[in-house]
Design a protein around this motif. Structure first.
Motif, mmCIF file in Angstrom:
data_model
loop_
_atom_site.group_PDB
_atom_site.id
_atom_site.type_symbol
_atom_site.label_atom_id
_atom_site.label_comp_id
_atom_site.label_asym_id
_atom_site.label_seq_id
_atom_site.Cartn_x
_atom_site.Cartn_y
_atom_site.Cartn_z
ATOM 1 N N ASN A 19 13.281 4.539 -8.166
ATOM 2 C CA ASN A 19 13.570 4.906 -6.782
ATOM 3 C C ASN A 19 12.362 4.622 -5.895
ATOM 4 O O ASN A 19 12.486 4.011 -4.832
ATOM 5 C CB ASN A 19 13.955 6.387 -6.750
ATOM 6 N N TYR A 23 12.278 1.901 -2.717
ATOM 7 C CA TYR A 23 12.092 2.320 -1.322
ATOM 8 C C TYR A 23 10.727 1.937 -0.761
ATOM 9 O O TYR A 23 10.620 1.625 0.427
ATOM 10 C CB TYR A 23 12.384 3.813 -1.161
ATOM 11 N N TYR A 48 10.582 9.871 1.834
ATOM 12 C CA TYR A 48 10.229 8.576 2.402
ATOM 13 C C TYR A 48 10.461 8.629 3.911
ATOM 14 O O TYR A 48 11.325 9.350 4.390
ATOM 15 C CB TYR A 48 11.104 7.458 1.829
#
Length: 114
Positions: A19, A23, A48
């Motif tokens: 992940n 991102y 994020y």
């Protein structure tokens, strides 16, 4: 109180390292905070945002083991992020293709290119 929009969206990942690579590495978002879930300290909570952490740009994930998606299970499986326009959509389409990321064609939904 006047609400101006969504503050953030939270989802679940079963692969925190993957992940983070997606991102930050592919999408270029900034990991602004990594903590643990306050209700389950065994799980990471990844935050994020854009380059400056502007309000409304937060996308967060809890790291919990989950099984594969089962169609019809009433879950959300797509997240949309806003970009500057058609040129940006073409740029992202090319970037995803080069990285081997599954994606659909640019199309129109509700009068907007997506």
């Amino acid at each position: 109180m006047r609400l101006a929009g969504i503050h953030h969206v939270t989802a679940i990942t079963a692969d925190a390292p993957g992940n983070r690579r997606f991102y930050t590495g592919l999408l270029g978002m900034r990991l602004v905070k990594k903590t643990v879930n306050q209700d389950d300290v065994r799980a990471y909570h990844l935050f994020y945002a854009d380059g400056i952490g502007a309000p409304g740009t937060d996308l967060t994930f809890f790291d919990w083991p989950v099984g594969p998606r089962v169609p019809g299970s009433h879950d959300l499986v797509r997240t949309g992020l806003r970009v500057a326009g058609s040129d940006a959509l073409a740029w992202w389409q090319d970037r995803f293709a080069r990285a081997g990321v599954a994606h659909g064609p640019v199309e129109e939904r509700d009068g907007r290119a997506v």
